[in-house]
Design an enzyme around this catalytic site. Structure first.
Site, PDB file in Angstrom:
ATOM      1  CB  CYS A 105      -0.950  -0.004   1.194  1.00  0.00           C
ATOM      2  SG  CYS A 105      -0.143  -0.150   2.802  1.00  0.00           S
ATOM      3  CG  HIS A 671      -4.002   0.922   4.673  1.00  0.00           C
ATOM      4  ND1 HIS A 671      -3.491   0.013   3.767  1.00  0.00           N
ATOM      5  CD2 HIS A 671      -5.049   1.522   4.051  1.00  0.00           C
ATOM      6  CE1 HIS A 671      -4.201   0.058   2.653  1.00  0.00           C
ATOM      7  NE2 HIS A 671      -5.151   0.970   2.799  1.00  0.00           N
TER       8      HIS A 671
END
Length: 740
Positions: A105, A671
């Site tokens: 990510c 994230h």
């Protein structure tokens, strides 16, 4: 359509039961990047997650059909290296997600920001890079990074895919930067730094870099020195990355001894801005009083961020009225002392989740008496079925006692401990429990378990840990000796609730058993003792609930300070503030001929067309790692950087935000996502791996913002997008630098 192709279509229709096919017309240019040669074996597409392409042999047209499993044969089926997923033809170019290949990510976030940087994306979409690839640059990657990036950008902006899987790009990056080769979570800013540098070297127009000697200002005007520095930089570095992303710092160093002033101008590709650090931090600690009848009390104290343990004790003393000299600060973990802190140790050693217990340790009435500080653990003996040797488990809250050396006998030690635990041990039942110590002649003790947290520890006879801290005792070390003493001291043993063992700091291994009565024990300070209980005694007399009970001080209920919002300009001002170099990072003064802790100041001389701002949220040292979740208030449009530029002849620097890389979570985990503004329709979108969704400007400013991308307005167009968005202009027109 050829007969062979029709035959394959008929076979696929029969197997899958598909009633009809949907075809999408494609240009030959796009097909060239998506299809493989008809000579390649079809087995390479035997398992395809995304769509594949079947051509009809027409040089101008190709028709695609989606398949999940293809059999062997000599068809011209192709495998896209990006494993793209087809979307309807009306998909907006640029609104293409990136599949998460496993903790990638961070890469997806960085790529979406770069993809939505108009001048760079136009440069690749118009194939301008092909003429500038430098395969001979020893500092580059033979043009492979540039080519992989170009291929990915064309896929993302083709308007045919809802998302693609950037496997080939990741593979190429991992070849030249091993830190990104695996599937561990990485930093999006670090990838951006590598990618911008890699693209620059792959596309450097300078084929042979000349040797240049760095020159100091030596009193010359800043304008002259800055122009010289920029021209020298371009003699070795000339690429689309330099044209778009590079600016110029002014660095001023002043020697504290001879006042020598050194001024240099250095290029930069992005601004790393520090966030104003909090000057203090709250800490929750437990105070264990010397008064055995008082429950431990939890306090919330405010201590300096970079303070010492003594600052913690000072703050606690003001709330509790306990003298600082009577405090010992400990870290308790798994019913044992993980660490006992010294007063001069830094608070950076203490993590937010540590269980900090401060013990009140009273000094003896006799000023001349020398004391020994002992750690005492509770243990319960656990008999194992597979072995006759009993094991032990720790339980409860450890004790910290300060006892005069001349009084350190087994009887005195027993009485002191019995008094300290009298609040949660039912002493009224002791007289009715006279036979609880039938087996106290052994050295093994036992301790119980708190809230199901059981840690069984075997006796490790060969372990030598902490022996150097503990002097030899007068305790009996053989079973024969114990049996001899038992006859003389049977009464005392029968009345005791527990036995003593001298153990290592973990409480897992005995060093000696303590059975000698009447004699002074020769123990060194910070020795560790275990008081061993058998299960029956503990169950009958030990009040688990009261042992774990504690009070809360009023400081625990005071409202926490609201997290303040920091303006982006505050970060810029902090960046340009003068600072003194650390003792481990001195500057070599040419006048003094030695290293000095000079003062250093950064200023901004000229800024690029695309200004990348890296907010330094992650801070760490040898003992402390932290992420600053401060909300930085940055403008979406009209960021005026002119006041921070020290070039008096510079044109106005007005910027608008075009992309943001976000990080959610803590240090080393979390994230990454991105917000980006589409250059075609001017709307904002949220990119979360393969998901793309519309976004509003109100959603963009959050505590997760990590890397900001700003595009400079064209002054002549009065706010319109910069003409440098078109790569038709020359590098001189698009270099984005006001060097005058």
């Amino acid at each position: 359509m050829s007969c062979c192709s029709k035959r394959y279509i008929a076979i696929i229709m029969t197997i899958s039961g598909i009633a009809c096919f949907f075809f999408s017309r494609r240009s030959s240019t796009a097909t060239r990047s998506l299809t493989t040669s008809s000579k390649s074996p079809a087995s390479s597409c035997s398992s395809i997650v995304a769509s594949s392409t079947m051509t009809n042999g027409d040089s101008n047209n190709s028709y695609g059909l989606t398949c999940s499993s293809l059999g062997k044969g000599g068809s011209s089926f192709s495998c896209n290296s990006f494993n793209n997923r087809e979307s309807p033809p009306q998909t907006q170019p640029g609104l293409c997600g990136l599949s998460n290949l496993g903790n990638t990510c961070f890469m997806n976030s960085a790529l979406q920001c770069l993809s939505n940087t108009p001048p760079l994306t136009d440069y690749f979409l118009e194939d301008k890079y092909e003429a500038e690839i430098n395969q001979d640059n020893p500092l580059g990657m033979r043009g492979e990074i540039a080519e992989a990036y170009a291929e990915l950008i064309k896929q993302m902006w083709s308007g045919r895919h809802s998302h693609v899987a950037p496997r080939m790009f990741k593979t190429q990056v991992g070849r030249f930067a091993p830190q990104f080769s695996g599937y561990q979570q990485q930093d999006s800013q670090e990838l951006l730094a590598f990618l911008l540098d890699g693209l620059h070297e792959d596309l450097n127009r300078v084929k042979k870099k000349p040797y240049l000697e760095l020159k100091d200002a030596n009193g010359r005007p800043d304008v002259v020195v800055a122009k010289e520095a920029w021209e020298n930089h371009q003699l070795r570095n000339d690429s689309i990355i330099v044209d778009i992303f590079h600016g110029l710092f002014k660095s001023t160093l002043v020697c504290p001894k001879c006042s020598k002033v050194s001024v240099t101008f250095d290029p930069f590709c992005y601004l790393t801005l520090p966030l104003p650090l909090k000057k203090d931090r709250p800490m929750d600690v437990f105070l264990v009083f010397a008064d055995p009848q008082r429950r431990p009390t939890q306090y919330r104290v405010v201590v300096p961020m970079m303070g010492a343990v003594s600052d913690l004790c000072d703050a606690l003393s003001k709330l509790s009225s306990i003298p600082v000299e009577n405090m010992m600060v400990t870290d308790v973990y798994n019913h044992r002392f993980h660490k006992i802190f010294q007063m001069d140790e830094g608070l950076s050693h203490i993590m937010p989740k540590d269980n900090i217990f401060v013990y009140e340790v009273c000094k003896p009435m006799e000023d001349s008496a020398e004391c020994v500080t002992l750690s005492v653990y509770f243990r319960e003996k656990k008999a194992r079925q597979s072995n006759t040797t009993p094991g032990t488990v720790l339980y409860g809250q450890p004790l910290l006692l300060s006892i005069p050396k001349h009084k350190l006998t087994l009887d005195y030690l027993y009485s002191v401990i019995l008094e300290r635990i009298s609040r949660y041990v039912k002493l009224s039942l002791v007289e009715d429990f006279s036979d609880v110590s039938a087996n106290h002649e052994t050295c093994n003790g036992a301790s119980g378990v708190s809230e199901g947290e059981i840690e069984e520890m075997e006796h490790q006879n060969g372990e030598e840990e902490n022996r150097e801290k503990v002097l030899e005792t007068d305790a009996c070390q053989s079973e024969d000796c114990i049996q001899d003493e038992l006859g003389k001291e049977d009464l005392q043993h029968r009345k005791r609730l527990f036995s003593f063992s001298l153990v290592n700091s973990y409480g897992t291994s005995e060093i000696n058993c303590l059975t000698t009565e009447g004699k002074v024990l020769k123990l060194s300070s910070h020795a560790t003792l275990a008081i061993d209980w058998d299960p029956g005694t503990r169950k009958l007399l030990f009040d688990e609930q009261e042992a774990q009970a504690f009070e809360k001080h009023s400081s625990m209920f005071q409202p926490q300070k609201k997290k303040t919002t920091v303006a982006l300009r505050d970060c810029i001002e902090l960046f340009t503030t003068m600072e003194t170099l650390g003792e481990h990072d001195p500057w070599y003064c040419p006048n003094c001929k030695k290293h000095q802790q000079a003062t250093k100041k950064f200023d901004l001389w000229s800024l690029p067309r695309i200004l990348v701002v890296h907010l330094k949220r992650f801070s760490y040292n040898r003992y402390w790692r932290d992420k600053l979740d401060t909300v930085v208030d940055f403008p979406i449009r009209d960021l005026n950087m002119s006041e921070f530029v020290c070039d008096p002849a510079a044109s106005p620097y007005i910027y608008d935000l075009i992309a943001v890389s976000n990080h959610y979570g803590g240090m080393g985990v979390g994230h990454y996502t991105a917000y980006a503004k589409n250059k075609l329709n001017g709307k904002w979108y949220y990119f979360d791996d393969n998901s793309v969704s519309p976004a509003s400007e109100e959603q963009i400013v959050t505590k997760a913002a990590y890397v900001l991308f700003y595009q400079r307005r064209d002054v002549k167009a009065k706010g319109d997008p910069s003409p440098c968005t078109s790569v038709e202009l020359t590098s001189e027109e698009c270099d984005g630098m006001d060097t005058n």
